[in-house]
Structure formats: structure tokens, C-alpha cells
Design an enzyme around this catalytic site. Sequence first.
Site, PDB file in Angstrom:
ATOM      1  N   ARG A 187       0.874  -1.272   0.258  1.00 21.09           N
ATOM      2  CA  ARG A 187       0.117  -0.116   0.042  1.00 21.09           C
ATOM      3  C   ARG A 187       0.935   1.155   0.115  1.00 21.09           C
ATOM      4  NH1 ARG A 187      -2.116   2.225   4.255  1.00 21.09           N
ATOM      5  NH2 ARG A 187      -2.357   0.274   5.438  1.00 21.09           N
ATOM      6  N   TYR A 212     -14.997  18.089 -17.616  1.00 22.72           N
ATOM      7  CA  TYR A 212     -15.366  16.645 -17.550  1.00 22.72           C
ATOM      8  C   TYR A 212     -16.454  16.463 -16.414  1.00 22.72           C
ATOM      9  CZ  TYR A 212     -15.030  11.693 -16.477  1.00 22.72           C
ATOM     10  OH  TYR A 212     -15.541  10.332 -16.446  1.00 22.72           O
ATOM     11  N   ASP A 228      -5.777  19.958 -15.688  1.00 18.30           N
ATOM     12  CA  ASP A 228      -6.296  18.424 -16.256  1.00 18.30           C
ATOM     13  C   ASP A 228      -5.892  18.421 -17.545  1.00 18.30           C
ATOM     14  OD1 ASP A 228      -7.559  16.395 -17.167  1.00 18.30           O
ATOM     15  OD2 ASP A 228      -9.212  16.441 -15.821  1.00 18.30           O
ATOM     16  N   LYS A 245      -7.128   7.174 -20.837  1.00 18.47           N
ATOM     17  CA  LYS A 245      -7.383   7.948 -22.324  1.00 18.47           C
ATOM     18  C   LYS A 245      -6.171   7.774 -23.117  1.00 18.47           C
ATOM     19  CE  LYS A 245     -11.143   9.125 -20.169  1.00 18.47           C
ATOM     20  NZ  LYS A 245     -11.556  10.336 -19.377  1.00 18.47           N
TER      21      LYS A 245
HETATM   22  C1  LIG Z   1     -11.867  10.666 -18.288  1.00 13.13           C
HETATM   23  C2  LIG Z   1     -11.436  11.895 -17.790  1.00 13.13           C
HETATM   24  C3  LIG Z   1     -11.255  12.170 -16.347  1.00 13.13           C
HETATM   25  C4  LIG Z   1     -11.617  10.774 -15.181  1.00 13.13           C
HETATM   26  O1  LIG Z   1     -10.869   9.856 -15.540  1.00 13.13           O
HETATM   27  P1  LIG Z   1     -11.114   8.274 -15.325  1.00 13.13           P
HETATM   28  O2  LIG Z   1      -9.996   7.501 -15.618  1.00 13.13           O
HETATM   29  O3  LIG Z   1     -12.247   7.888 -16.050  1.00 13.13           O
HETATM   30  O4  LIG Z   1     -11.445   8.195 -13.719  1.00 13.13           O
HETATM   31  C5  LIG Z   1     -11.068  13.139 -15.950  1.00 13.13           C
HETATM   32  N1  LIG Z   1     -10.676  14.267 -16.714  1.00 13.13           N
HETATM   33  C6  LIG Z   1     -10.833  14.344 -18.032  1.00 13.13           C
HETATM   34  C7  LIG Z   1     -10.525  15.511 -18.538  1.00 13.13           C
HETATM   35  C8  LIG Z   1     -11.138  13.134 -18.756  1.00 13.13           C
HETATM   36  O5  LIG Z   1     -11.484  12.900 -19.985  1.00 13.13           O
END
Ligand SMILES: *Cc1c(COP(=O)(O)O)cnc(C)c1O
Length: 378
Positions: free
Chosen positions: A52, A104, A175, A200
Amino acid sequence: MNRGPGWGDGTRAVHAGKPAVPGAPLAPGPVFAAPFHLSADGDPTQGFFYGRNHNPTVQAFEAALEELEGGPTVLFPSGMGAIAALLGSVLSTGDRLVIPGDGYFGTRVYAESELPGIEVVQLPTTELAGFATAGGLDRVTLVLVETPNNTRLDVVDLSTLVPAARAAGCLVAVDNTVATPLGQRPLALGADFSVASDTKALSGHSDVLLGHVAAADPAWAARLRTWRTRGGSIPGPFEVWLAHRSLGTLHLRLDRQAANARALAEALRGHPMVGDLRWPGLPEDPAHDVVSRQHQRPPGLLSFVLPDADAVAHLLRSCRIAVAATSFGGLQTTIDRRAQWGGDDVPPGFVRVSCGCEDAADLVADLVQALDALQAAA
Ligand SMILES: *Cc1c(COP(=O)(O)O)cnc(C)c1O
């Protein structure tokens, strides 16, 4: 790590987090471990004692991302896990947080429902830089911007926002999911944090969920690591190993996705069924100037609007390459009708296309014949 000065993206992606150790494999496998052996007097060997806290596979991938981001990086089991850790580490009761109202949807839902005692202010992405220069970030603890933003591909000019935030004593998190660190480097642009969903384009094979936060200040990275250890949100080594394996082709995938997006955008631009086409690589796109200055390469995402939800269903039935799926950044070209999920302020026929790594000519032919079929049926 010994890195040549000025190495290109390909060299960095291939070698990130993979030190050349004589006798060690070129591609070490995942290390599955809960406890690690201790010495008789309890001293942990090489710092590893419990899964952990630390894991060698996780550490190697964090080192890779640190090289690409330019700051110490902490990994989480999803993008939302990373965002929750960032907000949980930075904010305290009574603080004010500014987020995009058109970013998002998961971030908005989390901020509004899981942060008791925090005042959350939402603004459109294109207004955030102006809000900052007008003194809007005074008494704001953190501004989280998403640029380009997930759905409409709107952008924030960080050369405007960051100095204004700094003057106001407000921390800046970007982000960077859409761009990845090979598309845009938030820490080099003055942000305090680069946060991303690695689900992504960064991992890019549609097979894992992961996320990370990179911090300009190592003290913040240490705080995030402590938050993760206390809360127990370290990702498992197998997913991390898959992502590290995938990272080696990031530059190739991003280049191909951007080239496919360019080919599609140019082919779709004049099509009578296509409205409101957005791709920041097009000179007429509202995000073009900022992306040209702020990015290393344009994204592989584009969007447009069809007349209604039925038109999107018709398009999807006619496509033989592009498939219906949410998320983005993978090898396959995917089409997402965003309005089906609720939460985004977009028309029912709004379509987001995530360009994959297929051949541009095949992809263009597929989409154009599907749009022609739609036109013929209209
Ligand atoms: C998909 C996404 C998230 C969240 O990510 P997960 O891996 O699905 O938890 C956060 N910010 C953006 C811009 C995203 O496209």
C-alpha cells in the site's frame, strides 16, 4: 536518470522509466507484492515493505511520468482517483475552488457532492483566464482548469491565467488528459499541478483505468503520496505495467491520431450534414491560436453536430470502422454521442470523435460514406 539533453518525444517515450541495468531485463515484468521481506532488525530492503506504500512497478511508471511531466508524480487507480486526491490534499474547510462548468462531468459531480465545506465556483472554460486577470482568484485556494476541455475542446491561455493566479496566491492545476505530457507540459507553463486520466490517450489501448498528479513542488507530491497511502488508493501493478508498456508508443499514437483528426476535419469541413465542426488544428477554430502556442501537437479529438440523436444512430449504423463508445484516446476510432450521458450542455446531435490509429484514407472514406448515406436518407 541520465538523459541526453534535448531528446525528442519518441526517445523520451521509449526510454522513460527504464534505466539500463546490466543483468536486468529490458522490459521488467510486473511485481506482485503485498508484504516484502524485511531484515531481521526490521530494516526494509530497498525501501519496500508493504504494497500500500510502495511497489517497484508503480515506482518505475511514476519515474517515467516524472520524466515526461517535469515534476514528481503520484499514480492513482483512475483519473477521478487522481482528482479526488488532489482536491482532498489541497483543500480545507472554508476554501474556495474554481472549476470549469463545461469540463469533465465527473469532476463537477465530485466537487459539488463530495467536498463538504468547500465553496465551488463553476465558470465556462473560455472565461477562466479573463476571470483570473479581473481579480476573480483572490481568496481562491485552487483553480482547476481543463485545457483542452473534454467535450468541446475549448482552451485556457495559461500564459494569461497562471501569472494572475500566482499574484492572487491561488494554486493552479491543469487537467491535461486530452493533451498528455507529450502534447502540453503544464508544469513548464507554470502550473502547480498537472493532473490526468491515463485511461485515455496516455495508456491508449482502452484496457486500463489509471490517473496521476504531477507536482511542481516536491512537498506537494509528498503530501499526495501520504494521502494515497493513508486512504489506500495505490493502483495494482498489473494495470500499471500495461500502461508503462503502452507508454513507449505514445508519440507514435498521438502523431497518428492527430494526423487522422486533421484528415477527417478537412474532409468533413464542407460536408452538408456536419455543423459546428471543432478541431483546434484548423486555422478557423477558436482554440487554434492557444493550441498553436501552448501545445507540442494538436489532439486527436474532434467534434461536430448532426441534426438530432437519430442522425447519430444512423451514422453509427453506417460506419464500418468507427465504433460507438465513450472515453477516447485509444487505438480504435470511436464516436460518442455526448448528450446520451446527460451532464454536458451539448445538443442531442453533438458527436465527439476520438481518432484512432487506423489509416487516414480508410477512416475518411468510412465517415464520408456514412455522412453521405445520412444525407441521402434525410
Ligand atoms: C476521463 C476523464 C477524467 C476521469 O478519468 P477516469 O480515468 O475515467 O477516472 C478526468 N478528466 C478528464 C478530462 C477526462 O476525460
